[in-house]
Every structure is written in structure tokens, then in C-alpha cells.
Write a protein that holds these residues in place. Structure first.
Motif, PDB file in Angstrom:
ATOM      1  N   GLY A   1     -22.769 -10.752  -6.126  1.00 38.70           N
ATOM      2  CA  GLY A   1     -22.060  -9.676  -6.810  1.00 38.70           C
ATOM      3  C   GLY A   1     -20.617  -9.574  -6.377  1.00 38.70           C
ATOM      4  N   ASN A   2     -20.017  -8.424  -6.642  1.00 42.53           N
ATOM      5  CA  ASN A   2     -18.602  -8.190  -6.395  1.00 42.53           C
ATOM      6  C   ASN A   2     -18.412  -7.520  -5.031  1.00 42.53           C
ATOM      7  N   TYR A   3     -17.766  -8.220  -4.102  1.00 40.85           N
ATOM      8  CA  TYR A   3     -17.494  -7.684  -2.771  1.00 40.85           C
ATOM      9  C   TYR A   3     -16.085  -7.108  -2.754  1.00 40.85           C
ATOM     10  N   LEU A   4     -15.960  -5.903  -2.212  1.00 36.98           N
ATOM     11  CA  LEU A   4     -14.728  -5.126  -2.314  1.00 36.98           C
ATOM     12  C   LEU A   4     -14.179  -4.799  -0.929  1.00 36.98           C
ATOM     13  N   ALA A   5     -12.873  -5.051  -0.748  1.00 35.66           N
ATOM     14  CA  ALA A   5     -12.170  -4.694   0.488  1.00 35.66           C
ATOM     15  C   ALA A   5     -11.016  -3.773   0.121  1.00 35.66           C
ATOM     16  N   CYS A   6     -11.041  -2.555   0.654  1.00 40.30           N
ATOM     17  CA  CYS A   6     -10.036  -1.551   0.326  1.00 40.30           C
ATOM     18  C   CYS A   6      -9.182  -1.234   1.549  1.00 40.30           C
ATOM     19  N   PHE A   7      -7.888  -1.064   1.307  1.00 30.74           N
ATOM     20  CA  PHE A   7      -6.920  -0.762   2.366  1.00 30.74           C
ATOM     21  C   PHE A   7      -6.130   0.479   1.958  1.00 30.74           C
ATOM     22  N   TRP A   8      -5.906   1.381   2.906  1.00 27.22           N
ATOM     23  CA  TRP A   8      -5.066   2.539   2.644  1.00 27.22           C
ATOM     24  C   TRP A   8      -4.277   2.896   3.895  1.00 27.22           C
ATOM     25  N   SER A   9      -3.163   3.557   3.684  1.00 22.84           N
ATOM     26  CA  SER A   9      -2.280   3.921   4.783  1.00 22.84           C
ATOM     27  C   SER A   9      -2.900   5.021   5.624  1.00 22.84           C
ATOM     28  N   ASP A  10      -2.836   4.846   6.940  1.00 17.55           N
ATOM     29  CA  ASP A  10      -3.393   5.844   7.839  1.00 17.55           C
ATOM     30  C   ASP A  10      -2.551   7.117   7.791  1.00 17.55           C
ATOM     31  N   ASN A  11      -3.203   8.256   7.922  1.00 23.81           N
ATOM     32  CA  ASN A  11      -2.495   9.543   7.827  1.00 23.81           C
ATOM     33  C   ASN A  11      -1.484   9.742   8.951  1.00 23.81           C
ATOM     34  N   ARG A  12      -1.693   9.019  10.056  1.00 15.78           N
ATOM     35  CA  ARG A  12      -0.788   9.174  11.190  1.00 15.78           C
ATOM     36  C   ARG A  12       0.441   8.281  11.096  1.00 15.78           C
TER      37      ARG A  12
ATOM     38  N   ILE B   1       0.839  -1.189   0.000  1.00 21.11           N
ATOM     39  CA  ILE B   1       0.000   0.000   0.000  1.00 21.11           C
ATOM     40  C   ILE B   1       0.880   1.246   0.000  1.00 21.11           C
ATOM     41  N   PRO B   2       0.745   2.115  -0.990  1.00 20.56           N
ATOM     42  CA  PRO B   2       1.552   3.340  -1.008  1.00 20.56           C
ATOM     43  C   PRO B   2       1.116   4.313   0.083  1.00 20.56           C
ATOM     44  N   LYS B   3       1.954   5.304   0.301  1.00 18.79           N
ATOM     45  CA  LYS B   3       1.704   6.260   1.377  1.00 18.79           C
ATOM     46  C   LYS B   3       0.400   7.017   1.168  1.00 18.79           C
ATOM     47  N   THR B   4       0.099   7.396  -0.067  1.00 24.76           N
ATOM     48  CA  THR B   4      -1.080   8.220  -0.336  1.00 24.76           C
ATOM     49  C   THR B   4      -2.110   7.515  -1.208  1.00 24.76           C
ATOM     50  N   GLY B   5      -1.957   6.225  -1.445  1.00 24.63           N
ATOM     51  CA  GLY B   5      -2.865   5.524  -2.335  1.00 24.63           C
ATOM     52  C   GLY B   5      -3.720   4.497  -1.614  1.00 24.63           C
ATOM     53  N   THR B   6      -4.535   3.812  -2.389  1.00 23.96           N
ATOM     54  CA  THR B   6      -5.449   2.794  -1.883  1.00 23.96           C
ATOM     55  C   THR B   6      -5.312   1.539  -2.728  1.00 23.96           C
ATOM     56  N   LYS B   7      -5.298   0.399  -2.078  1.00 21.68           N
ATOM     57  CA  LYS B   7      -5.286  -0.891  -2.771  1.00 21.68           C
ATOM     58  C   LYS B   7      -6.533  -1.669  -2.350  1.00 21.68           C
ATOM     59  N   CYS B   8      -7.159  -2.314  -3.330  1.00 23.81           N
ATOM     60  CA  CYS B   8      -8.397  -3.051  -3.071  1.00 23.81           C
ATOM     61  C   CYS B   8      -8.293  -4.475  -3.608  1.00 23.81           C
ATOM     62  N   VAL B   9      -8.982  -5.378  -2.959  1.00 21.41           N
ATOM     63  CA  VAL B   9      -9.145  -6.750  -3.440  1.00 21.41           C
ATOM     64  C   VAL B   9     -10.643  -7.008  -3.527  1.00 21.41           C
ATOM     65  N   SER B  10     -11.033  -7.801  -4.505  1.00 22.49           N
ATOM     66  CA  SER B  10     -12.454  -8.069  -4.699  1.00 22.49           C
ATOM     67  C   SER B  10     -12.657  -9.507  -5.141  1.00 22.49           C
TER      68      SER B  10
END
Length: 219
Positions: free
Chosen positions: A103-114, A37-46
């Protein structure tokens, strides 16, 4: 040496059943997913899942920066956008639910701002659905199963899951075929209507030109 009373029975199984038992007992029920997961981005799995299926997933941050484990935010949504799981500023967690719609179930992960540092955050996800999400240890204790009996119970569950998937695919195929047939019928009627309009317009043009030439006494 302790003698297992199930051994003679197991030796009479057909070869293909023995192969399936070995594959089920030795093969992994699911594969781990690794996300950078990048510092400012989002990665998802579905995953496309039909209704009434158990979904179980564990996630954990495995990257460490400056001696401190990074934190992430997680959000899981259904095909209709319903929020099924949402956590922030965590290093690990689990979500479990039973699907209510297909349907398509989506799980998204992103880096916390802290999170400190500027590198990527590595997350390990153990995603299980259907038969893989079942607690076979509890089933074995409840039904007093062991050895080959437990493997047969797993095989029965796997066959049921495959059967349900086939029924789901069959229903999806029927829906798409119905949609395709409806679209083809509409296109056919549109083509017939277009042809009819062209014929009428052509007839009106011939009639108008004929009257025009008759008034001009050209014919």
C-alpha cells in the motif's frame, strides 16, 4: 600495471549487458527529496510499496535561522495507519523498516513549535527502497566480491526487484479486474431486475386499467 583477471571475461559480455552494467554502476540508485516546510503547515511524501520490501531513509534539516538550526517533527505511517517512526524536536534522523503490507506508505514532516523565526524549514530526505536500500559494501565483504562480480550481483538484485514489482503489479491488476468483473455482474443483475420490475409494473397497470374500464362499462 596490475592485470585484472576479470577483464577478458567482461569483454565477452553482450552489448546490452555492458550497457546495463554501466548504467547500474554510474547511475544514482535514488534521488534526494527537498521539502520546504512552512512554519504552521505539514509536508508529506509517500510511495506505494508492496509487502516484504526494505525501506531506508535519512533526513536532515539544512536551513539555519539566526545562527541556529531549526527543528522538526517526523511521523511515518503504514497503509493501515500503524506508526512506524515518530520523532519530535530533531534536526536529523533515520528510519528503516520492512513493509508488512502492500500500500501507500506516508512520511510527514512539520516544523516544531519551538522553532524560532517565521521562515520555511528546508529538509533533505534520502529515501531508498528495495535494491537501493541494500548495503552493497557489506555484501561485497561477506561474499568477497569485487569489480565485475559485484556489478553482476547488483544487476541480479535489480532484476529480482523488477520481477517482484511485475508480480505485484500483476496481482494488483488481477484484483482490480476481479473487482471490475464483480461490479459489472452486479450492474447486469440490477439492470435485469429493474427491467423485470418495470415489466411486472406495466402488466399490473394494464390489468388494473382494464378492470377499471370494465367496471365502468366503457369497454
Amino acid at each position: 600495471m596490475i592485470k585484472d583477471s576479470n577483464v577478458p571475461m567482461a569483454m565477452t559480455f553482450p552489448p546490452f549487458l555492458v550497457v546495463l552494467l554501466l548504467a547500474l554502476s554510474t547511475g544514482p540508485l535514488c534521488d534526494a527529496i527537498w521539502l520546504n516546510i512552512p512554519k504552521t503547515g505539514t509536508k508529506c511524501v509517500s510511495e506505494e510499496i508492496h509487502s516484504n520490501v526494505v525501506v531506508l531513509s535519512d533526513y536532515v534539516v539544512v536551513s539555519v535561522e539566526d545562527g541556529q538550526t531549526a527543528t522538526i517533527a517526523v511521523k511515518v505511517t503504514s497503509p493501515y495507519g500503524n506508526n512506524l517512526h515518530h520523532r519530535e524536536n530533531v534536526t536529523y534522523g533515520r528510519f528503516a523498516f520492512t513493509t508488512e503490507e502492500a500500500g501507500n506508505y506516508l512520511a510527514c514532516f512539520w516544523s516544531d513549535n519551538r522553532t524560532r523565526g517565521s521562515g520555511e524549514v528546508v529538509v533533505n530526505i534520502d529515501w531508498k527502497t528495495g535494491i537501493a536500500a541494500k548495503d552493497w559494501e557489506s555484501v561485497a565483504r561477506k561474499e568477497k566480491l569485487q569489480g565485475v562480480e559485484l556489478e553482476l550481483r547488483k544487476l541480479e538484485g535489480a532484476v529480482e526487484a523488477i520481477h517482484e514489482n511485475l508480480l505485484y503489479l500483476k496481482s494488483r491488476e488481477a484484483e482490480r479486474r476481479s473487482t471490475s468483473e464483480t461490479t459489472n455482474a452486479r450492474v447486469a443483475w440490477f439492470s435485469i431486475m429493474s427491467l423485470g420490475i418495470c415489466i411486472v409494473v406495466s402488466g399490473l397497470q394494464v390489468w388494473y386499467l382494464k378492470r377499471f374500464f370494465q367496471k365502468k362499462k366503457l369497454i
